[in-house]
Design a protein around this motif. Structure first.
Motif, PDB file in Angstrom:
ATOM      1  N   GLU A 159       0.834  -1.209   0.000  1.00 34.77           N
ATOM      2  CA  GLU A 159       0.000   0.000   0.000  1.00 34.77           C
ATOM      3  C   GLU A 159       0.865   1.254   0.000  1.00 34.77           C
ATOM      4  OE1 GLU A 159      -3.107   0.099   2.915  1.00 34.77           O
ATOM      5  OE2 GLU A 159      -3.503  -2.047   2.728  1.00 34.77           O
ATOM      6  N   ALA A 160       1.964   1.214   0.752  1.00 35.40           N
ATOM      7  CA  ALA A 160       2.866   2.368   0.789  1.00 35.40           C
ATOM      8  C   ALA A 160       3.478   2.623  -0.580  1.00 35.40           C
ATOM      9  CB  ALA A 160       3.962   2.147   1.825  1.00 35.40           C
ATOM     10  N   VAL A 161       3.896   1.543  -1.255  1.00 32.39           N
ATOM     11  CA  VAL A 161       4.469   1.685  -2.598  1.00 32.39           C
ATOM     12  C   VAL A 161       3.444   2.270  -3.560  1.00 32.39           C
ATOM     13  CG1 VAL A 161       5.385   0.431  -4.588  1.00 32.39           C
ATOM     14  CG2 VAL A 161       6.182  -0.138  -2.280  1.00 32.39           C
ATOM     15  N   GLN A 162       2.210   1.794  -3.481  1.00 33.93           N
ATOM     16  CA  GLN A 162       1.161   2.311  -4.364  1.00 33.93           C
ATOM     17  C   GLN A 162       0.876   3.787  -4.094  1.00 33.93           C
ATOM     18  OE1 GLN A 162      -0.251   0.930  -7.101  1.00 33.93           O
ATOM     19  NE2 GLN A 162       1.356  -0.604  -6.694  1.00 33.93           N
ATOM     20  N   LYS A 163       0.937   4.185  -2.835  1.00 34.12           N
ATOM     21  CA  LYS A 163       0.738   5.598  -2.504  1.00 34.12           C
ATOM     22  C   LYS A 163       1.816   6.454  -3.152  1.00 34.12           C
ATOM     23  CE  LYS A 163       0.386   8.876   1.330  1.00 34.12           C
ATOM     24  NZ  LYS A 163       0.282   9.056   2.806  1.00 34.12           N
ATOM     25  N   VAL A 164       3.066   5.979  -3.086  1.00 34.55           N
ATOM     26  CA  VAL A 164       4.172   6.709  -3.697  1.00 34.55           C
ATOM     27  C   VAL A 164       3.981   6.796  -5.210  1.00 34.55           C
ATOM     28  CG1 VAL A 164       6.657   6.715  -4.116  1.00 34.55           C
ATOM     29  CG2 VAL A 164       5.785   6.101  -1.857  1.00 34.55           C
ATOM     30  N   LEU A 165       3.624   5.692  -5.824  1.00 33.23           N
ATOM     31  CA  LEU A 165       3.451   5.675  -7.282  1.00 33.23           C
ATOM     32  C   LEU A 165       2.291   6.572  -7.718  1.00 33.23           C
ATOM     33  CD1 LEU A 165       4.015   1.876  -8.033  1.00 33.23           C
ATOM     34  CD2 LEU A 165       5.570   3.766  -8.523  1.00 33.23           C
ATOM     35  N   GLN A 166       1.210   6.555  -6.968  1.00 31.19           N
ATOM     36  CA  GLN A 166       0.076   7.428  -7.298  1.00 31.19           C
ATOM     37  C   GLN A 166       0.470   8.896  -7.219  1.00 31.19           C
ATOM     38  OE1 GLN A 166      -3.046   6.246  -4.603  1.00 31.19           O
ATOM     39  NE2 GLN A 166      -3.320   4.232  -5.574  1.00 31.19           N
ATOM     40  N   THR A 167       1.224   9.229  -6.171  1.00 27.08           N
ATOM     41  CA  THR A 167       1.678  10.618  -6.012  1.00 27.08           C
ATOM     42  C   THR A 167       2.622  11.006  -7.143  1.00 27.08           C
ATOM     43  OG1 THR A 167       1.522  10.379  -3.606  1.00 27.08           O
ATOM     44  CG2 THR A 167       2.811  12.230  -4.441  1.00 27.08           C
ATOM     45  N   ALA A 168       3.550  10.123  -7.481  1.00 21.08           N
ATOM     46  CA  ALA A 168       4.513  10.409  -8.547  1.00 21.08           C
ATOM     47  C   ALA A 168       3.809  10.559  -9.892  1.00 21.08           C
ATOM     48  CB  ALA A 168       5.543   9.283  -8.623  1.00 21.08           C
ATOM     49  N   ARG A 169       2.856   9.692 -10.164  1.00 18.96           N
ATOM     50  CA  ARG A 169       2.151   9.767 -11.456  1.00 18.96           C
ATOM     51  C   ARG A 169       1.312  11.045 -11.565  1.00 18.96           C
ATOM     52  NH1 ARG A 169       1.558   3.543 -10.942  1.00 18.96           N
ATOM     53  NH2 ARG A 169       3.069   2.866 -12.545  1.00 18.96           N
ATOM     54  N   LYS A 170       0.749  11.471 -10.454  1.00 18.25           N
ATOM     55  CA  LYS A 170      -0.019  12.719 -10.452  1.00 18.25           C
ATOM     56  C   LYS A 170       0.864  13.890 -10.877  1.00 18.25           C
ATOM     57  CE  LYS A 170      -2.509  15.800  -7.259  1.00 18.25           C
ATOM     58  NZ  LYS A 170      -1.557  16.918  -7.292  1.00 18.25           N
ATOM     59  N   PHE A 171       2.047  14.001 -10.260  1.00 14.42           N
ATOM     60  CA  PHE A 171       2.943  15.115 -10.594  1.00 14.42           C
ATOM     61  C   PHE A 171       3.550  14.946 -11.981  1.00 14.42           C
ATOM     62  CE2 PHE A 171       2.633  15.841  -6.078  1.00 14.42           C
ATOM     63  CZ  PHE A 171       2.719  17.204  -5.967  1.00 14.42           C
ATOM     64  N   ALA A 172       3.816  13.702 -12.373  1.00 18.38           N
ATOM     65  CA  ALA A 172       4.371  13.471 -13.701  1.00 18.38           C
ATOM     66  C   ALA A 172       3.393  13.872 -14.793  1.00 18.38           C
ATOM     67  CB  ALA A 172       4.767  11.992 -13.844  1.00 18.38           C
ATOM     68  N   LYS A 173       2.109  13.588 -14.584  1.00 20.55           N
ATOM     69  CA  LYS A 173       1.090  13.968 -15.579  1.00 20.55           C
ATOM     70  C   LYS A 173       0.959  15.479 -15.651  1.00 20.55           C
ATOM     71  CE  LYS A 173      -1.670   9.756 -15.137  1.00 20.55           C
ATOM     72  NZ  LYS A 173      -2.930   9.162 -14.597  1.00 20.55           N
ATOM     73  N   GLU A 174       1.022  16.139 -14.491  1.00 21.18           N
ATOM     74  CA  GLU A 174       0.898  17.599 -14.458  1.00 21.18           C
ATOM     75  C   GLU A 174       2.091  18.275 -15.130  1.00 21.18           C
ATOM     76  OE1 GLU A 174       0.513  18.551 -10.361  1.00 21.18           O
ATOM     77  OE2 GLU A 174      -1.565  17.888 -10.215  1.00 21.18           O
ATOM     78  N   ASN A 175       3.225  17.587 -15.156  1.00 21.35           N
ATOM     79  CA  ASN A 175       4.439  18.165 -15.731  1.00 21.35           C
ATOM     80  C   ASN A 175       4.910  17.428 -16.984  1.00 21.35           C
ATOM     81  OD1 ASN A 175       5.537  20.254 -13.567  1.00 21.35           O
ATOM     82  ND2 ASN A 175       4.685  18.508 -12.463  1.00 21.35           N
ATOM     83  N   ALA A 176       3.981  16.755 -17.644  1.00 19.06           N
ATOM     84  CA  ALA A 176       4.322  16.008 -18.870  1.00 19.06           C
ATOM     85  C   ALA A 176       4.758  16.956 -19.955  1.00 19.06           C
ATOM     86  CB  ALA A 176       3.145  15.173 -19.324  1.00 19.06           C
TER      87      ALA A 176
END
Length: 333
Positions: free
Chosen positions: A315-332
Motif C-alpha cells: 500500500e505504501a508503494v502504491q501511494k508513492v506511485l500514485q503521487t509520482a504519477r499525479k505530478f508526472a502527468k501535471e508536468n508532462a
C-alpha cells in the motif's frame, strides 16, 4: 560579505555560553559535515562549549565516521532532552523541525534557534534563518559564512565541508554552478583530504551492500508513458542484508544518472515494518522535491527524499506511485 546574517550569527555565538548543534534524522554526509565543521570551528577557534546531537531514531553512519570529531555526536531521545541546558541551538541542513526530532510530540524549544540550510522547502523555524536554495549544500553555505567571519579554517574543518559538498552534489553531478568548483578547490588548498573523502564515501562498501544493490536492480521497473523508473524492497529483504544505511539513496543516484529517456526515478526500501523510505532523483528540469513534499519529505529539484509510515509495504508503494504519477502527468512534456 556573502550573507548579511553572518554578522548577526557571529554576535549570537560570541554571547552564547553553551551551544547545541544537530544532525538531522537519517543524516547524510552534508548533515554530518556541516555539524562537525561548526563544532570544530566553535570549539577550537572560539573556545565554546558545544554539543552535537542526533535523534536516536536514526542509526549513525559508519561510512561517515572518518570525519573529524565524529565521536562527539550523541544519539538522544528528544522527548526527554533538556534544551534548557543550552542558550543557543544551531540547526544546519534541516528544513523543518520534524526532520530534526522525528517525533510529533516534541515541540519547538524556547532556546534561540539559528537555521542554516539550502533546501527551498525550508520552513524557517528559527529566530534567525539563513536559507540559500541556490547553494549546492549546507556545507557550502557554512564555508561562505566562515569566510564572512574571516575565521581561520583548519584542515579538519575543510575536510568536513568538502565531504558535505561532494556528497550533496553527487560528486558534482547535480550542479552546474562554476563557483562550487572554486570553493572545493579552496577547501583542498586549506587541507581538505579529498582522497580520504572519496575512499570512505564511495569506495568502502561492504560485500553485502553491493549485493543489496542487486536486489534493487532485479526489482527495477519503469513507466514508459510518464518516463520514470522505480524499485521497491520490503523489510524482509532489507533485514536479510543487515539493514544497510543510505544504500537506497546511493542506488537512486547511480541509476538516476545512467538511464536515458527517463525523467526521474524512485528507489524505495522498507527500513522498518510500515516505514518506507523513498529516494528520488531526476536528470532534466523535473522537480522531484514536489513529489517528496507531497509525501511529507523535501529536498532539491534533482535529489529529494521522503518516507511513508503506517501502511503495509504494498500500500505504501502504491501511494508513492500514485503521487509520482499525479505530478508526472501535471508536468508532462
Amino acid at each position: 560579505m556573502y550573507y548579511k546574517e553572518s554578522k548577526i550569527i557571529l554576535i549570537k555565538i560570541k554571547k552564547a555560553k553553551r551551544i547545541l548543534i544537530n544532525c538531522h534524522r537519517s543524516p547524510d554526509p552534508d548533515s554530518y559535515g556541516s555539524s562537525l565543521a561548526l563544532y570544530t570551528m566553535l570549539t577550537h577557534e572560539f573556545g565554546k562549549e558545544v554539543g552535537v546531537v542526533c535523534t536516536s531514531n536514526s542509526q549513525l553512519s559508519k561510512e561517515a565516521s572518518f570525519l573529524p570529531n565524529f565521536k562527539v555526536i550523541k544519539s538522544v531521545d528528544y522527548s526527554k532532552f533538556d534544551f534548557a541546558k543550552y542558550d543557543l541551538f544551531i540547526s544546519p541542513d534541516s528544513s523543518n523541525w520534524q526532520q530534526i526530532v522525528d517525533d510529533k510530540t516534541v515541540e519547538l524549544p524556547k532556546t534561540s534557534i539559528i537555521v542554516i540550510d539550502h533546501h527551498s522547502t525550508n520552513e524557517k523555524f528559527g529566530s534567525i534563518n539563513l536559507v540559500d536554495a541556490k547553494k549546492s549544500s549546507c556545507a557550502e553555505i557554512i564555508y561562505l559564512v566562515f569566510n564572512d567571519w574571516k575565521a581561520k579554517m583548519s584542515a579538519d574543518v575543510a575536510t568536513c565541508l568538502l565531504a558535505g559538498i561532494i556528497s550533496d552534489t553527487g560528486y558534482f553531478q547535480f550542479t552546474n554552478n562554476a563557483k562550487i568548483f572554486v570553493h572545493a578547490g579552496e577547501l583542498i588548498e586549506l587541507g581538505a583530504r579529498k582522497g580520504e573523502i572519496t575512499d570512505k564515501l564511495f569506495r568502502s562498501k561492504r560485500f553485502e551492500d553491493v549485493k543489496f544493490w542487486g536486489e534493487f536492480l532485479v526489482n527495477l521497473k519503469k513507466d514508459d508513458t510518464l518516463k520514470f523508473f522505480y524499485s521497491a524492497i520490503p523489510f524482509e529483504i532489507y533485514k536479510r542484508y543487515g539493514k544497510p544505511s543510505k544504500i537506497a539513496s546511493e542506488v537512486a543516484t547511480m541509476i538516476g544518472s545512467s538511464m536515458r529517456d527517463l525523467r526521474f526515478g524512485m528507489i524505495m526500501s522498507e527500513t522498518e515494518r510500515r516505514v518506507l523510505h523513498i529516494s528520488l532523483r531526476s536528470k532534466d528540469d523535473f522537480d522531484v522535491s514536489k513529489i517528496a513534499a507531497a509525501l511529507g519529505g523535501g529536498g532539491h529539484v534533482h535529489a529529494s527524499g521522503a518516507k511513508v509510515e503506517g501502511l503495509p509495504f504494498d500500500e505504501a508503494v502504491q501511494k508513492v506511485l500514485q503521487t509520482a504519477r499525479k505530478f508526472a502527468k501535471e508536468n508532462a512534456k
